[in-house]
Design a protein around this motif. Structure first.
Motif, short mmCIF file in Angstrom:
data_model
loop_
_atom_site.label_atom_id
_atom_site.label_comp_id
_atom_site.label_asym_id
_atom_site.label_seq_id
_atom_site.Cartn_x
_atom_site.Cartn_y
_atom_site.Cartn_z
N LYS A 123 -32.91 -0.38 -7.04
CA LYS A 123 -31.58 -0.01 -7.79
C LYS A 123 -32.17 0.47 -9.26
O LYS A 123 -33.00 -0.08 -9.93
N ASN A 156 -25.62 -2.32 -4.29
CA ASN A 156 -25.78 -0.82 -3.47
C ASN A 156 -24.73 -0.56 -2.60
O ASN A 156 -24.23 0.66 -2.52
N THR A 197 -20.60 -0.75 -10.53
CA THR A 197 -22.06 -1.13 -10.72
C THR A 197 -22.36 -0.62 -12.21
O THR A 197 -23.20 -1.54 -12.82
#
Length: 259
Positions: free
Chosen positions: A146, A237, A244
């Protein structure tokens, strides 16, 4: 199904952290270790500890970003004792204090963490293919799963080697070579000692090395730990970027590399 332990192991970045811990774990009578690093004092100290455990140790001052000398060192090491396992562990970190990373810092991180791995493993693969056996371990990071705003280049470099390893693994298997990608969370090393922010589920380098060694023995293709951090990143994710992005922006910022 467990396999026999390797009797000849080459580790890059073997002078501290996970690399040192792995060298000490593999060190025993009958085992040959090849370790490299940039700090001669720390490297010789690790070599001495490993020799006291009965291993034969060859240490070498080596910059993994030097393609030619890396290839030479790997070939010469293999001629001394055919290498069973290569662990591409050398890496550097860096943050940006929340600002844009400089070109110099970005290039330095990518050269070590991405090209350093390529320079370590491409000569290794060529050697192992001829023997049709061998084992390779790439030390990536959960940060490679990520993009975190505090360390874009670090995340990108670790993502690159994870995907590179994933892509190579199926065809290498046909050639008798087992490849594992290792994605640790926060591990107590000289690298993380510089972090001034909380590090959830921080574990010692010794514990991380034990997890890695056990997983490599059974040839696990992907080694991730701690599991709770891995699952949290997988969940992130699944969320839309609009969510996010806001969450990740609020995380503490990693400080810049100190010269």
């Amino acid at each position: 199904m467990p396999h026999h332990e390797p009797l000849s192991v080459l580790i890059t970045g073997g002078s501290s952290g996970i690399g040192e811990a792995l060298a000490l774990l593999y060190a025993k009578p009958g085992c040959t270790l090849f370790i490299c690093g940039l700090n001669e004092l720390r490297l010789t100290q690790v070599a001495d500890k490993c020799e006291k455990k009965g291993a034969t140790v060859f240490w070498h001052i080596q910059d993994v970003t030097n393609q030619k000398t890396m290839a030479n060192w790997i070939i010469e090491s293999d001629q001394k004792q055919p290498i069973d396992l290569v662990i591409a562990n050398a890496g550097v970190s860096g943050g940006n204090d929340g600002d844009m990373e400089s070109i110099d810092q970005t290039v330095q991180i990518m050269e070590t963490n991405f090209f350093g791995v390529l320079y370590s493993l491409i000569p290794t693969i060529e050697i192992m293919k001829k023997r049709r056996k061998g084992q390779i371990a790439i030390v990536s990071s959960l940060a490679g799963l990520k993009g975190f705003p505090g360390a874009p280049a670090y995340c990108a470099s670790k993502a690159a080697i994870k995907i590179w390893g994933d892509a190579l693994r199926p065809s290498l298997k046909v050639d008798g070579i087992n490849l594992s990608v290792i994605c640790p969370g926060f591990v107590g090393t000289r690298m993380t000692d510089q972090n001034k922010f909380p590090m959830p589920f921080l574990m010692s380098a010794d514990r991380a090395a034990r997890i890695i060694k056990k997983s490599l023995k059974s040839h696990k293709p992907l080694i991730v730990f701690p599991k709770i951090t891995y699952l949290a990143i997988r969940f992130l994710n699944l969320l839309p970027a609009i969510i996010t992005d806001k969450l990740l922006y609020r995380l503490p910022k990693k400080q810049k590399i100190s010269d």
